[in-house]
Design an enzyme around this catalytic site. Sequence first.
Site, short mmCIF file in Angstrom:
data_model
loop_
_atom_site.label_atom_id
_atom_site.label_comp_id
_atom_site.label_asym_id
_atom_site.label_seq_id
_atom_site.Cartn_x
_atom_site.Cartn_y
_atom_site.Cartn_z
N LYS A 58 1.06 -1.36 0.12
CA LYS A 58 -0.02 -0.08 0.08
C LYS A 58 0.96 1.29 -0.22
O LYS A 58 0.76 2.26 -0.62
CB LYS A 58 -0.84 0.34 1.14
N ASN A 59 2.02 1.14 0.71
CA ASN A 59 2.86 2.29 0.78
C ASN A 59 3.62 2.86 -0.62
O ASN A 59 4.16 3.85 -0.80
CB ASN A 59 3.99 2.49 1.89
N CYS B 277 -1.64 12.55 14.79
CA CYS B 277 -2.33 11.30 15.11
C CYS B 277 -1.94 10.31 16.08
O CYS B 277 -0.91 10.89 16.94
CB CYS B 277 -2.21 10.49 13.80
N ARG C 19 3.57 14.04 13.56
CA ARG C 19 3.71 13.81 12.08
C ARG C 19 3.47 15.15 11.14
O ARG C 19 2.40 15.24 10.42
CB ARG C 19 2.77 12.88 11.45
N ASP D 170 7.37 0.17 11.35
CA ASP D 170 5.98 -0.38 11.01
C ASP D 170 5.97 -2.08 11.41
O ASP D 170 4.79 -2.69 11.49
CB ASP D 170 5.71 -0.30 9.44
N ARG E 280 -7.21 -0.70 6.93
CA ARG E 280 -6.42 0.43 6.17
C ARG E 280 -5.18 -0.18 5.41
O ARG E 280 -4.93 0.13 4.33
CB ARG E 280 -5.96 1.58 7.13
C1 UD1 Z 1 5.71 6.70 6.14
C2 UD1 Z 1 5.02 5.36 6.04
C3 UD1 Z 1 4.71 4.66 7.34
C4 UD1 Z 1 5.98 4.37 8.07
C5 UD1 Z 1 6.88 5.84 8.16
C6 UD1 Z 1 8.35 5.69 8.71
C7 UD1 Z 1 3.53 5.85 4.12
C8 UD1 Z 1 2.34 6.08 3.26
N1 UD1 Z 1 3.77 5.82 5.30
O1 UD1 Z 1 5.02 7.55 6.77
O2 UD1 Z 1 4.14 3.52 7.33
O3 UD1 Z 1 5.82 4.45 9.38
O4 UD1 Z 1 7.01 6.36 6.76
O5 UD1 Z 1 8.97 4.28 8.04
O6 UD1 Z 1 4.51 5.43 3.18
N2 UD1 Z 1 8.63 14.47 9.76
C9 UD1 Z 1 8.61 15.68 10.08
N3 UD1 Z 1 8.47 16.61 9.29
C10 UD1 Z 1 7.94 16.25 8.07
C11 UD1 Z 1 7.95 14.88 7.76
C12 UD1 Z 1 8.14 13.78 8.75
O7 UD1 Z 1 9.01 16.15 11.29
O8 UD1 Z 1 7.65 17.15 7.19
C13 UD1 Z 1 9.14 13.45 10.75
C14 UD1 Z 1 7.73 12.73 11.28
O9 UD1 Z 1 6.91 13.00 12.34
C15 UD1 Z 1 8.38 11.41 11.78
C16 UD1 Z 1 9.66 11.34 10.92
O10 UD1 Z 1 9.94 12.53 10.40
O11 UD1 Z 1 8.91 11.51 13.14
C17 UD1 Z 1 9.48 10.26 9.87
O12 UD1 Z 1 8.22 10.33 9.07
P1 UD1 Z 1 7.91 10.06 7.58
O13 UD1 Z 1 9.22 9.20 7.10
O14 UD1 Z 1 7.61 11.36 6.99
O15 UD1 Z 1 6.73 9.05 7.74
P2 UD1 Z 1 5.56 9.03 6.63
O16 UD1 Z 1 5.85 9.32 5.35
O17 UD1 Z 1 4.42 9.92 7.17
#
Ligand code: UD1
Length: 435
Positions: A22-23, A119, A124, A312, A404
Amino acid sequence: MDQFKISGGRKLEGTVRISGAKNAALPAMAAALLTADPVRLENIPHVRDIITMAKLLAHMRCRVESPDIPPSSFVIQAQTVSHAEAPYELVKTMRASVLTLGPLVARFGYARVSLPGGCAIGARPIDLHIQALEKLGATIHVDHGYVEARAKRLRGATFRFPKITVTGTENILTAAVLAQGETILENCALEPEIPDLAALLAKMGAKIEGAGTPTIRVEGVEQLHGAEHAVIPDRIEAGTFIVAAAITRGNLLLTHCEPRHLGAIIDKLKSCGVDIRCEHFSDGAAGLRVRGSGKLVAADLTTEEYPGFATDMQAQFMALATQADGVSHIRETIFENRMLHASEMIRMGANILIDGNSAIVTGPSPLSGAPVTASDLRASAGLVLAGLVASNTTTIDRVYHIDRGYERIEEKLRAVGACIERISPGLEPNAGDEV
Ligand code: UD1
């Protein structure tokens, strides 16, 4: 709200076909916004987040069609997008909706996407997506809970992500492909979903080098065209079934998976005594044979960005640690609040000490079935695994979280011997509780 009722204590034996990731499917669907031509995507898992993304694209007036029921492939055509907006109602049920921001502003010069908000597992934010788009020349306003991005045409630039972000890397990659000139993205995420997205974009005519390494170079093009692409297998679903075999002392063959994406997970579970072997089929495909017959032993775990052990899979590993001999120290480093499953496992009899983002699990503990509540997608998988080894009956509430991201998990588990059923009182899930 649907519940799972699990009678634990059965060995899982048989073959499980792993679904598409899904990701990987979500950014691929969003990437279809980059061209007026049809984009055909295959190996798409039938899970709620994919349905949400399909609804979001339809809301933007894209043509979204699937030839099969349930849909495992989609044809998406964004010939006209009269509504470049991701509304709060959809974003709050799936934060990956933010993946439409980059492609929309790159192709149409305008995007309005609701801020996802926090969340259950952490705040996030999407500040890094916004910073990077600004670096590419977009003017961004955050107002009334929405991010509004405008740019006549994005301009290539160098941007170093101060922190590694998976969807951030994907969002900016799908913006840079239509920008004018060269973009260099540094400190990018290395997750296999990134090179998979780059492979689709390359088929659409994008010029990308280095996807899957920390530095990605993109030479922007004027326009992209249609393409066909099958997304990679779901490494987290595969990891979850590896733990299911191990924890029930079962014997599962996982097909249609990609062992090369599971390195850290396989290494860690092998260190716990799980017997995992690669199998090669006559058609060239690979699979994994998992035998959980040996003694499970404790191991320490720290979650990390890829190629480290995936956050995950942390909840699933914790379920295994409750059955392993010895003390396992588990440290979560990616999200601030991703131990919510631990207190539910404690209610089932697990010996877990939680200290902020760390847990000390002492095993083995006999688990006893109890009513528990799923707090987020992967926590629910951890609770299902705990339920598979618990005595008597475990009832898991709020399984819409697991829907989901896992395709028919209860059917797949039942087919290999688990006693699990879905109880549907006919009520709709609370859409405000996305994680
Ligand atoms: C993606 C995955 C999720 C997985 C996560 C980490 C998808 C749809 N989801 O989530 O399943 O758990 O990667 O492997 O692919 N952060 C910031 N600012 C930003 C973006 C991120 O501070 O603009 C922080 C987040 O709060 C978190 C960390 O960076 O602490 C990593 O997040 P991120 O890699 O962005 O996770 P997602 O892409 O949301």
